[in-house]
Design a protein around this motif. Structure first.
Motif, PDB file in Angstrom:
ATOM      1  N   LEU A 186       0.829  -1.220   0.000  1.00 44.39           N
ATOM      2  CA  LEU A 186       0.000   0.000   0.000  1.00 44.39           C
ATOM      3  C   LEU A 186       0.859   1.263   0.000  1.00 44.39           C
ATOM      4  N   LYS A 187       2.089   1.134   0.522  1.00 42.02           N
ATOM      5  CA  LYS A 187       3.008   2.293   0.468  1.00 42.02           C
ATOM      6  C   LYS A 187       3.538   2.475  -0.943  1.00 42.02           C
ATOM      7  N   HIS A 188       3.710   1.350  -1.649  1.00 42.20           N
ATOM      8  CA  HIS A 188       4.193   1.435  -3.035  1.00 42.20           C
ATOM      9  C   HIS A 188       3.066   1.899  -3.957  1.00 42.20           C
ATOM     10  N   TYR A 189       1.920   1.211  -3.885  1.00 37.90           N
ATOM     11  CA  TYR A 189       0.764   1.629  -4.684  1.00 37.90           C
ATOM     12  C   TYR A 189      -0.081   2.573  -3.828  1.00 37.90           C
ATOM     13  N   THR A 190       0.247   3.837  -3.893  1.00 42.70           N
ATOM     14  CA  THR A 190      -0.326   4.852  -3.004  1.00 42.70           C
ATOM     15  C   THR A 190      -1.746   5.230  -3.444  1.00 42.70           C
ATOM     16  N   GLU A 191      -2.317   6.162  -2.717  1.00 44.50           N
ATOM     17  CA  GLU A 191      -3.630   6.752  -3.032  1.00 44.50           C
ATOM     18  C   GLU A 191      -3.733   7.187  -4.494  1.00 44.50           C
ATOM     19  N   ASP A 192      -2.578   7.547  -5.068  1.00 47.13           N
ATOM     20  CA  ASP A 192      -2.556   8.015  -6.459  1.00 47.13           C
ATOM     21  C   ASP A 192      -3.213   6.983  -7.397  1.00 47.13           C
ATOM     22  N   ILE A 193      -2.977   5.698  -7.131  1.00 47.98           N
ATOM     23  CA  ILE A 193      -3.583   4.647  -7.966  1.00 47.98           C
ATOM     24  C   ILE A 193      -5.108   4.706  -7.851  1.00 47.98           C
ATOM     25  N   SER A 194      -5.615   4.876  -6.627  1.00 48.27           N
ATOM     26  CA  SER A 194      -7.080   4.955  -6.447  1.00 48.27           C
ATOM     27  C   SER A 194      -7.648   6.126  -7.228  1.00 48.27           C
ATOM     28  N   LYS A 195      -6.919   7.252  -7.184  1.00 49.41           N
ATOM     29  CA  LYS A 195      -7.404   8.442  -7.895  1.00 49.41           C
ATOM     30  C   LYS A 195      -7.429   8.206  -9.394  1.00 49.41           C
ATOM     31  N   ARG A 196      -6.365   7.563  -9.902  1.00 45.44           N
ATOM     32  CA  ARG A 196      -6.258   7.372 -11.350  1.00 45.44           C
ATOM     33  C   ARG A 196      -7.091   6.198 -11.851  1.00 45.44           C
ATOM     34  N   ARG A 197      -7.103   5.111 -11.058  1.00 42.54           N
ATOM     35  CA  ARG A 197      -7.666   3.852 -11.568  1.00 42.54           C
ATOM     36  C   ARG A 197      -8.867   3.340 -10.768  1.00 42.54           C
ATOM     37  N   GLY A 198      -9.087   3.952  -9.600  1.00 42.08           N
ATOM     38  CA  GLY A 198     -10.202   3.501  -8.757  1.00 42.08           C
ATOM     39  C   GLY A 198      -9.714   2.624  -7.604  1.00 42.08           C
ATOM     40  N   GLU A 199     -10.497   2.617  -6.533  1.00 44.15           N
ATOM     41  CA  GLU A 199     -10.128   1.889  -5.307  1.00 44.15           C
ATOM     42  C   GLU A 199     -10.062   0.376  -5.549  1.00 44.15           C
ATOM     43  N   LYS A 200     -10.942  -0.112  -6.402  1.00 40.64           N
ATOM     44  CA  LYS A 200     -11.001  -1.562  -6.692  1.00 40.64           C
ATOM     45  C   LYS A 200      -9.703  -2.045  -7.352  1.00 40.64           C
ATOM     46  N   VAL A 201      -9.185  -1.239  -8.298  1.00 41.12           N
ATOM     47  CA  VAL A 201      -7.930  -1.616  -8.973  1.00 41.12           C
ATOM     48  C   VAL A 201      -6.797  -1.637  -7.955  1.00 41.12           C
ATOM     49  N   ARG A 202      -6.783  -0.642  -7.061  1.00 43.05           N
ATOM     50  CA  ARG A 202      -5.711  -0.613  -6.060  1.00 43.05           C
ATOM     51  C   ARG A 202      -5.753  -1.878  -5.194  1.00 43.05           C
ATOM     52  N   GLU A 203      -6.952  -2.276  -4.827  1.00 51.29           N
ATOM     53  CA  GLU A 203      -7.110  -3.461  -3.975  1.00 51.29           C
ATOM     54  C   GLU A 203      -6.642  -4.730  -4.718  1.00 51.29           C
ATOM     55  N   MET A 204      -7.036  -4.865  -5.987  1.00 49.73           N
ATOM     56  CA  MET A 204      -6.632  -6.042  -6.777  1.00 49.73           C
ATOM     57  C   MET A 204      -5.118  -6.064  -6.974  1.00 49.73           C
TER      58      MET A 204
END
Ligand code: CDP
Ligand code: MG
Length: 163
Positions: A47-65
């Motif tokens: 989660l430190k590597h794939y930060t909030e930025d991923i959720s903003k760009r791709r959505g929370e679901k993508v970050r979780e997957m």
């Protein structure tokens, strides 16, 4: 102009025994490997590597997957150095979506899945490799993954030809 960039061979790349194949491509381009290790991430680190930025760009679901994908097995973490290394490495790895990644790129040569297919299956896109997207990300990721003493300064024999 000489930049450092962070690259990780993701669990699918390691499990498919593509480590040598991937490293060869950066070496062939004349980039210099200045740090490398194998690491099996936990979710906190992911989660430190794939930060909030991923959720903003791709959505929370993508970050979780994505976080579940990156902890499936060990990764190879590396720092590479070269002229415009961040941009050059992105060119060598190819587009995010393997379906559209050009032949000759790592993602174009070793995978082919589409956003459509992955989304329908509710799966992360397994695309072999991660590389920093820009200068700011590269600085953040290198600091996150490597201590200063784990990065090395040395000369490669072909340096006068590739720089
Ligand atoms: O990895 P890259 O910088 O090319 O793309 P990103 O936008 O930073 O997304 C990070 C990773 O999320 C991708 O490499 C894919 O593995 C994954 N992803 C996904 O599984 N499904 C999407 N719809 C978009 C990205
Ligand atoms: Mg990215």
């Amino acid at each position: 102009m000489i930049e450092k960039t962070f690259i990780a061979i993701k669990p699918d790349g390691v499990q498919r025994a593509l480590i040598g194949e991937v490293i060869k491509r950066f070496e062939n381009a004349g980039l210099k490997l200045i740090g490398i290790k194998m690491q099996w991430l936990d979710k906190d680190f992911a989660l430190k590597h794939y930060t909030e930025d991923i959720s903003k760009r791709r959505g929370e679901k993508v970050r979780e997957m994505l976080v579940n994908y990156i902890v499936e097995g060990p990764v190879i973490a590396m720092v590479w150095e070269g002229i415009h290394a961040i941009e050059i490495v992105r060119k060598i790895i190819g587009d995010t979506e393997p379906k559209g990644a050009a032949p000759g790129t790592i993602r174009g040569d070793f995978c082919h899945v589409s956003y459509d297919y992955a989304d329908k299956k509710g799966k992360a896109i397994r695309n072999i490799i991660h590389a920093s997207g820009n200068k700011q990300d590269a600085e953040y990721e290198i600091k996150l993954w490597f201590k200063d003493k784990e990065l090395h300064s040395y000369e490669v024999s072909h340096e006068k030809y590739v720089k």
